[in-house]
Motif scaffolding. Structure first.
Motif, PDB file in Angstrom:
ATOM      1  N   THR A  23       0.826  -1.212   0.000  1.00  0.00           N
ATOM      2  CA  THR A  23       0.000   0.000   0.000  1.00  0.00           C
ATOM      3  C   THR A  23       0.860   1.263   0.000  1.00  0.00           C
ATOM      4  O   THR A  23       0.466   2.272  -0.587  1.00  0.00           O
ATOM      5  CB  THR A  23      -0.992   0.033   1.179  1.00  0.00           C
ATOM      6  OG1 THR A  23      -0.279  -0.104   2.413  1.00  0.00           O
ATOM      7  CG2 THR A  23      -2.006  -1.080   1.071  1.00  0.00           C
ATOM      8  N   ASP A  26       1.769   1.765  -3.605  1.00  0.00           N
ATOM      9  CA  ASP A  26       0.612   1.902  -4.489  1.00  0.00           C
ATOM     10  C   ASP A  26       0.168   3.360  -4.420  1.00  0.00           C
ATOM     11  O   ASP A  26      -0.842   3.709  -3.819  1.00  0.00           O
ATOM     12  CB  ASP A  26      -0.503   0.953  -4.039  1.00  0.00           C
ATOM     13  CG  ASP A  26      -1.742   1.045  -4.907  1.00  0.00           C
ATOM     14  OD1 ASP A  26      -1.657   1.599  -6.032  1.00  0.00           O
ATOM     15  OD2 ASP A  26      -2.802   0.564  -4.458  1.00  0.00           O
ATOM     16  N   GLU A  29      -3.255   4.426  -5.251  1.00  0.00           N
ATOM     17  CA  GLU A  29      -4.233   3.729  -4.408  1.00  0.00           C
ATOM     18  C   GLU A  29      -5.289   2.972  -5.195  1.00  0.00           C
ATOM     19  O   GLU A  29      -6.450   2.901  -4.793  1.00  0.00           O
ATOM     20  CB  GLU A  29      -4.879   4.709  -3.431  1.00  0.00           C
ATOM     21  CG  GLU A  29      -3.881   5.350  -2.479  1.00  0.00           C
ATOM     22  CD  GLU A  29      -4.513   6.347  -1.529  1.00  0.00           C
ATOM     23  OE1 GLU A  29      -5.724   6.620  -1.622  1.00  0.00           O
ATOM     24  OE2 GLU A  29      -3.769   6.854  -0.666  1.00  0.00           O
TER      25      GLU A  29
END
Length: 154
Positions: A23, A26, A29
Protein backbone atom coordinates in the motif's frame (compact mmCIF):
# COMPACT_ATOMS: atom_id res chain seq x y z
CA UNK A 1 17.96 -25.51 17.09
CA UNK A 2 15.43 -23.90 14.77
CA UNK A 3 12.76 -26.14 13.31
CA UNK A 4 11.02 -24.86 10.20
CA UNK A 5 7.57 -26.32 9.84
CA UNK A 6 5.91 -24.19 7.19
CA UNK A 7 8.69 -22.76 5.10
CA UNK A 8 6.51 -21.81 2.16
CA UNK A 9 4.20 -19.57 4.18
CA UNK A 10 4.68 -16.09 5.60
CA UNK A 11 4.04 -15.48 9.26
CA UNK A 12 1.17 -13.17 10.11
CA UNK A 13 3.69 -10.46 10.94
CA UNK A 14 5.49 -10.90 7.62
CA UNK A 15 2.22 -10.75 5.71
CA UNK A 16 1.24 -7.55 7.52
CA UNK A 17 4.61 -6.06 6.54
CA UNK A 18 3.96 -7.02 2.93
CA UNK A 19 0.50 -5.41 2.98
CA UNK A 20 1.99 -2.25 4.43
CA UNK A 21 4.76 -2.15 1.81
CA UNK A 22 2.34 -2.82 -1.00
CA UNK A 23 0.00 0.00 0.00
CA UNK A 24 2.93 2.36 0.64
CA UNK A 25 4.10 1.99 -2.96
CA UNK A 26 0.61 1.90 -4.49
CA UNK A 27 0.78 5.68 -4.95
CA UNK A 28 -2.44 6.01 -6.92
CA UNK A 29 -4.23 3.73 -4.41
CA UNK A 30 -5.83 1.58 -7.09
CA UNK A 31 -4.86 -1.70 -5.41
CA UNK A 32 -2.27 -2.47 -8.06
CA UNK A 33 1.38 -1.68 -8.67
CA UNK A 34 2.30 -0.33 -12.07
CA UNK A 35 5.83 -0.69 -13.41
CA UNK A 36 6.86 2.81 -12.30
CA UNK A 37 5.64 2.14 -8.75
CA UNK A 38 7.62 -1.09 -8.64
CA UNK A 39 10.70 0.74 -9.93
CA UNK A 40 10.35 3.26 -7.08
CA UNK A 41 10.08 0.39 -4.60
CA UNK A 42 13.27 -1.18 -5.94
CA UNK A 43 15.05 2.20 -5.82
CA UNK A 44 13.96 2.85 -2.23
CA UNK A 45 15.36 -0.54 -1.22
CA UNK A 46 18.62 0.29 -3.01
CA UNK A 47 18.17 -2.63 -5.38
CA UNK A 48 20.62 -2.15 -8.20
CA UNK A 49 18.92 -3.46 -11.32
CA UNK A 50 18.62 -2.48 -14.92
CA UNK A 51 15.22 -1.22 -16.06
CA UNK A 52 15.02 -4.27 -18.32
CA UNK A 53 15.54 -6.56 -15.31
CA UNK A 54 12.83 -4.82 -13.32
CA UNK A 55 10.52 -5.05 -16.32
CA UNK A 56 11.25 -8.78 -16.67
CA UNK A 57 10.54 -9.25 -12.95
CA UNK A 58 7.32 -7.27 -13.33
CA UNK A 59 6.20 -9.40 -16.28
CA UNK A 60 7.02 -12.58 -14.35
CA UNK A 61 4.88 -11.50 -11.38
CA UNK A 62 2.03 -10.09 -13.53
CA UNK A 63 0.52 -13.52 -14.11
CA UNK A 64 -2.75 -12.25 -15.60
CA UNK A 65 -0.77 -9.98 -17.95
CA UNK A 66 -2.94 -6.95 -17.35
CA UNK A 67 0.03 -4.59 -16.99
CA UNK A 68 -0.26 -4.33 -13.21
CA UNK A 69 0.71 -6.41 -10.21
CA UNK A 70 -1.99 -6.80 -7.60
CA UNK A 71 -1.37 -7.91 -4.04
CA UNK A 72 -2.41 -11.52 -4.72
CA UNK A 73 0.02 -11.80 -7.64
CA UNK A 74 2.85 -10.41 -5.52
CA UNK A 75 2.04 -12.75 -2.64
CA UNK A 76 1.81 -15.75 -4.95
CA UNK A 77 5.27 -14.92 -6.27
CA UNK A 78 6.71 -14.47 -2.78
CA UNK A 79 5.16 -17.73 -1.61
CA UNK A 80 6.62 -19.46 -4.67
CA UNK A 81 10.15 -18.22 -4.16
CA UNK A 82 10.02 -18.77 -0.42
CA UNK A 83 8.74 -22.28 -1.02
CA UNK A 84 11.62 -22.94 -3.40
CA UNK A 85 14.40 -21.27 -1.49
CA UNK A 86 13.58 -21.30 2.19
CA UNK A 87 13.25 -25.07 2.34
CA UNK A 88 16.96 -25.29 1.71
CA UNK A 89 18.52 -27.23 4.54
CA UNK A 90 21.69 -25.21 4.01
CA UNK A 91 19.91 -22.02 5.12
CA UNK A 92 18.57 -23.71 8.25
CA UNK A 93 21.99 -25.27 8.89
CA UNK A 94 23.71 -21.89 8.48
CA UNK A 95 21.27 -20.27 10.88
CA UNK A 96 21.77 -23.05 13.44
CA UNK A 97 25.54 -22.79 13.09
CA UNK A 98 25.41 -19.08 13.90
CA UNK A 99 22.85 -19.63 16.69
CA UNK A 100 25.47 -21.00 19.06
CA UNK A 101 23.22 -20.94 22.13
CA UNK A 102 20.32 -22.66 20.32
CA UNK A 103 17.86 -19.91 21.27
CA UNK A 104 16.19 -19.81 17.84
CA UNK A 105 17.40 -16.25 17.37
CA UNK A 106 20.85 -14.91 16.72
CA UNK A 107 22.30 -11.90 18.42
CA UNK A 108 24.19 -9.28 16.52
CA UNK A 109 27.29 -10.52 18.34
CA UNK A 110 26.74 -14.13 17.17
CA UNK A 111 26.45 -12.98 13.54
CA UNK A 112 29.48 -10.69 13.80
CA UNK A 113 31.57 -13.51 15.30
CA UNK A 114 30.43 -15.96 12.60
CA UNK A 115 31.27 -13.48 9.83
CA UNK A 116 34.70 -12.83 11.34
CA UNK A 117 35.35 -16.58 11.62
CA UNK A 118 34.31 -17.00 7.99
CA UNK A 119 36.71 -14.17 7.09
CA UNK A 120 34.28 -12.61 4.61
CA UNK A 121 36.38 -9.46 4.35
CA UNK A 122 33.63 -7.07 5.41
CA UNK A 123 34.63 -4.34 7.88
CA UNK A 124 33.04 -4.60 11.34
CA UNK A 125 31.11 -1.34 10.90
CA UNK A 126 29.56 -2.63 7.66
CA UNK A 127 28.59 -5.87 9.41
CA UNK A 128 26.88 -3.88 12.17
CA UNK A 129 25.03 -1.78 9.57
CA UNK A 130 23.80 -4.93 7.81
CA UNK A 131 22.65 -6.39 11.12
CA UNK A 132 20.75 -3.25 12.04
CA UNK A 133 19.04 -3.33 8.64
CA UNK A 134 18.22 -7.04 9.02
CA UNK A 135 16.75 -6.63 12.51
CA UNK A 136 13.37 -5.51 11.18
CA UNK A 137 11.62 -5.39 14.54
CA UNK A 138 14.61 -3.77 16.32
CA UNK A 139 14.64 -6.32 19.13
CA UNK A 140 18.41 -6.78 19.07
CA UNK A 141 18.24 -10.27 17.61
CA UNK A 142 17.73 -11.79 14.19
CA UNK A 143 14.92 -14.34 13.87
CA UNK A 144 14.99 -17.06 11.26
CA UNK A 145 12.57 -15.10 9.03
CA UNK A 146 14.79 -12.02 9.27
CA UNK A 147 17.83 -14.22 8.53
CA UNK A 148 16.04 -15.74 5.55
CA UNK A 149 15.29 -12.23 4.32
CA UNK A 150 18.99 -11.38 4.48
CA UNK A 151 19.91 -14.48 2.50
CA UNK A 152 17.25 -14.10 -0.17
CA UNK A 153 16.82 -10.33 -0.12
CA UNK A 154 13.11 -10.45 0.67
Amino acid sequence: MTEITCTCCLTGEEEEEMKHLFTAYDVDENGMLELDELQKMFANFNVIALKEDIKAFFERVDTDQDGTVDYDELMAYIEEIMGEKSTSEEVVDAFNLIDEDGSGEVSHQEVAVAMQKADVGIPAEDIMYLLEEADLNNDGTISFSEFRSIIFGL
